[in-house]
Motif scaffolding. Structure first.
Motif, PDB file in Angstrom:
ATOM      1  N   UNK A   5      21.375  31.116  43.998  1.00 37.52           N
ATOM      2  CA  UNK A   5      20.298  30.138  44.193  1.00 37.52           C
ATOM      3  C   UNK A   5      20.737  28.697  43.962  1.00 37.52           C
ATOM      4  N   UNK A   6      22.031  28.462  43.800  1.00 36.76           N
ATOM      5  CA  UNK A   6      22.475  27.103  43.505  1.00 36.76           C
ATOM      6  C   UNK A   6      22.163  26.114  44.620  1.00 36.76           C
ATOM      7  N   UNK A   7      22.180  26.576  45.873  1.00 39.13           N
ATOM      8  CA  UNK A   7      21.806  25.677  46.970  1.00 39.13           C
ATOM      9  C   UNK A   7      20.329  25.295  46.855  1.00 39.13           C
ATOM     10  N   UNK A   8      19.477  26.271  46.519  1.00 33.12           N
ATOM     11  CA  UNK A   8      18.052  25.984  46.327  1.00 33.12           C
ATOM     12  C   UNK A   8      17.863  25.018  45.156  1.00 33.12           C
ATOM     13  N   UNK A   9      18.637  25.215  44.101  1.00 32.69           N
ATOM     14  CA  UNK A   9      18.544  24.322  42.937  1.00 32.69           C
ATOM     15  C   UNK A   9      18.970  22.905  43.318  1.00 32.69           C
ATOM     16  N   UNK A  10      20.038  22.793  44.061  1.00 32.94           N
ATOM     17  CA  UNK A  10      20.520  21.469  44.478  1.00 32.94           C
ATOM     18  C   UNK A  10      19.490  20.764  45.363  1.00 32.94           C
ATOM     19  N   UNK A  11      18.864  21.516  46.249  1.00 35.11           N
ATOM     20  CA  UNK A  11      17.816  20.934  47.096  1.00 35.11           C
ATOM     21  C   UNK A  11      16.648  20.480  46.225  1.00 35.11           C
ATOM     22  N   UNK A  12      16.297  21.283  45.239  1.00 38.44           N
ATOM     23  CA  UNK A  12      15.185  20.934  44.347  1.00 38.44           C
ATOM     24  C   UNK A  12      15.494  19.665  43.569  1.00 38.44           C
TER      25      UNK A  12
END
Length: 179
Positions: A5-12
């Motif tokens: 989920x790191x991509x989702x975290x970075x987007x967030x």
């Protein structure tokens, strides 16, 4: 092991920081020109306080470790989580200042509408007291829960990923620990 989920975290992080930047921009544009007699009136004092709060939020150092994760996805995950929390707390603080400043601007506009360029006199007293009372009532309604709700409602309506955003209780705890 990372959860993917790191991509989702970075987007967030980017989403929260964009909101934060927009709020900071708005707060930096606050302009009021009270006369010497008006300078300490509640609404003008509030606008100065909101501007000062916005600057203090910018001046506060980042509270998490800034060591680079160097390709370690688990360390990256922890760093992104820490950034989400820090950014969310700052955005919360800015949203609160923004809502309070907006109330102050409404007060200022009400006051200007009543006075219409004249100096305050007895004929204005009731309307000016009403504007002051409205400001106080509006400020009382701007609870932490209200501020949090405005942010979460906006984020949810835009379909943003909120799984790791801090709760209001966590935000309040962090803010209390910073005092």
């Amino acid at each position: 092991m990372s959860d993917g989920l790191n991509d989702a975290r970075a987007i967030r992080v980017a989403e929260i920081m964009t909101d934060f930047r927009n709020l900071q921009y708005y707060l930096s544009q606050l302009r009021a020109s009270p006369t010497a007699e008006e300078y300490y009136l509640e609404g003008y004092s509030l606008l100065r306080q909101c501007s000062a709060e916005a600057q203090a939020i910018l001046d506060a150092p980042f509270s998490a470790s800034s060591a680079a994760p160097q390709g370690d996805s688990e360390r990256e995950k922890q760093q992104l989580r820490a950034i989400i929390v820090d950014a969310a707390v700052r955005r919360f603080q800015c949203q609160r200042a923004y809502l309070r400043a907006h109330a102050g601007l409404r007060w200022m506009n009400s006051r200007n509408s009543v006075l219409r360029g004249q100096k305050p006199n007895a004929s204005h007293l009731s309307a000016l007291q009403s504007a002051d009372s409205t400001l106080r009532m509006e400020l009382l309604s701007l609870t932490d829960a209200h501020v949090d709700n405005t942010l979460r409602t906006q984020d949810a309506s835009q379909g943003k990923w909120l799984a790791e955003d801090p709760t209001l209780a966590q935000i309040q705890q962090i803010l209390m620990s910073r005092r």
